[in-house]
Design an enzyme around this catalytic site. Structure first.
Site, PDB file in Angstrom:
ATOM      1  N   ASN A 153      -0.289  38.349  51.296  1.00 64.64           N
ATOM      2  CA  ASN A 153      -0.043  36.937  50.993  1.00 64.64           C
ATOM      3  C   ASN A 153       1.150  36.510  51.843  1.00 64.64           C
ATOM      4  OD1 ASN A 153       0.603  34.466  49.909  1.00 64.64           O
ATOM      5  ND2 ASN A 153       1.216  35.260  47.894  1.00 64.64           N
ATOM      6  N   TRP A 154       0.844  35.825  52.923  1.00 68.17           N
ATOM      7  CA  TRP A 154       1.918  35.488  53.873  1.00 68.17           C
ATOM      8  C   TRP A 154       2.785  34.335  53.385  1.00 68.17           C
ATOM      9  CZ3 TRP A 154      -1.025  35.585  59.279  1.00 68.17           C
ATOM     10  CH2 TRP A 154      -1.562  36.859  59.457  1.00 68.17           C
ATOM     11  N   LYS A 155       2.361  33.697  52.328  1.00 65.98           N
ATOM     12  CA  LYS A 155       3.106  32.561  51.760  1.00 65.98           C
ATOM     13  C   LYS A 155       3.391  31.514  52.850  1.00 65.98           C
ATOM     14  CE  LYS A 155       4.769  35.521  48.098  1.00 65.98           C
ATOM     15  NZ  LYS A 155       5.781  35.840  47.097  1.00 65.98           N
ATOM     16  N   HIS A 167      -1.076  31.674  41.703  1.00 67.50           N
ATOM     17  CA  HIS A 167       0.106  32.470  42.012  1.00 67.50           C
ATOM     18  C   HIS A 167       1.289  31.947  41.203  1.00 67.50           C
ATOM     19  CE1 HIS A 167       3.487  34.176  44.178  1.00 67.50           C
ATOM     20  NE2 HIS A 167       2.642  35.100  44.595  1.00 67.50           N
ATOM     21  N   GLU A 192       4.172  31.302  41.971  1.00 68.34           N
ATOM     22  CA  GLU A 192       4.924  30.225  42.643  1.00 68.34           C
ATOM     23  C   GLU A 192       4.209  28.886  42.478  1.00 68.34           C
ATOM     24  OE1 GLU A 192       5.260  32.280  46.381  1.00 68.34           O
ATOM     25  OE2 GLU A 192       6.577  33.742  45.410  1.00 68.34           O
ATOM     26  N   GLU A 224       0.933  40.348  38.549  1.00 66.22           N
ATOM     27  CA  GLU A 224       2.195  40.226  39.278  1.00 66.22           C
ATOM     28  C   GLU A 224       3.316  39.846  38.305  1.00 66.22           C
ATOM     29  OE1 GLU A 224       1.474  39.420  43.703  1.00 66.22           O
ATOM     30  OE2 GLU A 224       1.452  37.474  42.711  1.00 66.22           O
ATOM     31  N   GLY A 243       9.320  39.464  45.095  1.00 66.70           N
ATOM     32  CA  GLY A 243      10.363  39.149  46.069  1.00 66.70           C
ATOM     33  C   GLY A 243      11.751  39.609  45.653  1.00 66.70           C
ATOM     34  N   SER A 280       6.898  43.275  44.981  1.00 65.00           N
ATOM     35  CA  SER A 280       7.711  44.231  45.730  1.00 65.00           C
ATOM     36  C   SER A 280       6.965  45.528  46.066  1.00 65.00           C
ATOM     37  CB  SER A 280       9.023  44.524  44.997  1.00 65.00           C
ATOM     38  OG  SER A 280       9.800  43.332  44.889  1.00 65.00           O
ATOM     39  N   GLY A 290       3.442  40.522  49.317  1.00 59.85           N
ATOM     40  CA  GLY A 290       4.102  39.358  49.888  1.00 59.85           C
ATOM     41  C   GLY A 290       4.962  39.760  51.075  1.00 59.85           C
ATOM     42  N   GLY A 291       6.241  39.931  50.839  1.00 59.55           N
ATOM     43  CA  GLY A 291       7.205  40.192  51.907  1.00 59.55           C
ATOM     44  C   GLY A 291       6.785  41.276  52.889  1.00 59.55           C
TER      45      GLY A 291
HETATM   46  P1  PGA Z   1       6.371  40.349  47.151  1.00 57.93           P
HETATM   47  O1  PGA Z   1       5.373  39.164  46.715  1.00 57.93           O
HETATM   48  O2  PGA Z   1       5.527  41.476  47.646  1.00 57.93           O
HETATM   49  O3  PGA Z   1       7.242  39.732  48.224  1.00 57.93           O
HETATM   50  O4  PGA Z   1       7.151  40.728  45.930  1.00 57.93           O
HETATM   51  C1  PGA Z   1       4.165  39.429  46.076  1.00 57.93           C
HETATM   52  C2  PGA Z   1       3.441  38.146  45.793  1.00 57.93           C
HETATM   53  O5  PGA Z   1       4.085  37.153  45.460  1.00 57.93           O
HETATM   54  O6  PGA Z   1       2.192  38.069  45.913  1.00 57.93           O
END
Ligand code: PGA
Length: 254
Positions: free
Chosen positions: A12-14, A98, A100, A170, A176, A216, A237-238
């Site tokens: 997930n490149w956000k 998600h 977010e 999640e 993050g 994470s 994500g990251g």
């Molecule tokens: P993260 O994000 O790996 O940076 O913790 C995961 C996500 O939000 O899908």
């Protein structure tokens, strides 16, 4: 890896990557992950890079995902993207709900359920995200929150649609933050989610649905997390923003 569900690892490149950066990343992933057949691999670039990334991965084992979509068909919804527009770029998966989106865009379980249904209506596979906040965990409400989200965010899906849906557990406090759920916490949450699915749908559906862990995920913790009996992949994500770290997560998971 001895599970009857095939692992699915999605990046997930956000809100990251210009088109040029997206192409660098995806061309690198294509090269590094060329021989991987054991895991379904998905990249979810921002909307602006879908077209170019779609072309770049045509002849590869990478599949394309979007990060969100509208629950509505095309029409007067400024700024939104409809499922049929994603189909144009051979998008196969779409992340919905998600944390977010839930947090910054006030998406409710009802909206998320409508998005999941609209995704299926267009033959896209939704990746539906659920997870508790730190406060909810610390006040002993994790299971209540997960049950409410599973029932609400998947409301109205048929059994066959549910089998084609991916869930992502999640924990919000792990996203993050560098703070990953322990193996015990992740396994307990995933097993609980599967029990709720068995109640809402049936045992067969619950056994077939893939539940990703997200929060994470890193090369160093991927192996342990992916080996858990009820963990069927990762939403990253990251660590999905760099060729090396995403590749290592995939390779450490096999
Ligand atoms: P993260 O994000 O790996 O940076 O913790 C995961 C996500 O939000 O899908």
């Amino acid at each position: 890896m001895n599970k009857d569900r095939k692992l699915i690892i999605a990046g997930n490149w956000k809100m990251n990557k210009t088109v040029a950066e997206a192409l660098d990343l995806v061309n690198g992933l294509k090269r590094e992950l060329l021989s991987v057949k054991e895991v379904d691999l998905v990249v979810c670039p921002p909307f602006t890079a879908l077209s170019e990334v779609s072309k770049a991965i045509l002849d590869s084992n990478l599949r394309l995902g979007a990060q969100d979509m509208s629950e509505h068909p095309p029409g007067a919804y400024t700024g939104e993207i409809a499922a049929v527009m994603l189909k144009e770029f051979s998008v196969r998966y779409v992340i919905v709900g998600h944390s977010e989106r839930r947090q910054y865009h006030a998406e409710t379980d009802a909206v998320i359920a409508a998005k999941a249904a609209a995704a299926h209506g267009a033959a896209l596979k939704p990746i539906v995200c659920i997870g508790e906040t730190l406060k909810e965990r610390e006040t002993g409400r994790t299971e209540l929150v997960l049950e409410t989200q599973v029932k609400g965010s998947l409301a109205g899906l048929s059994k066959s649609q549910m089998e084609e849906t991916v869930l992502a557990y999640e924990p919000v406090w792990a996203i993050g933050t560098g703070r990953t759920a322990t193996a015990d916490q992740a396994q307990a949450a995933h097993a609980f989610i599967r029990r709720v699915l068995a109640g809402v749908f049936d045992d067969t559906v619950a056994r077939r649905v893939r539940i990703q862990y997200g929060g994470s995920v890193k090369p160093a913790n991927a192996r342990e997390l992916m080996s858990l009996p009820d963990v069927d992949g990762a939403l990253v994500g990251g660590a999905s923003l760099e060729i090396r770290s995403f590749t290592d997560i995939v390779k450490n998971s096999i």
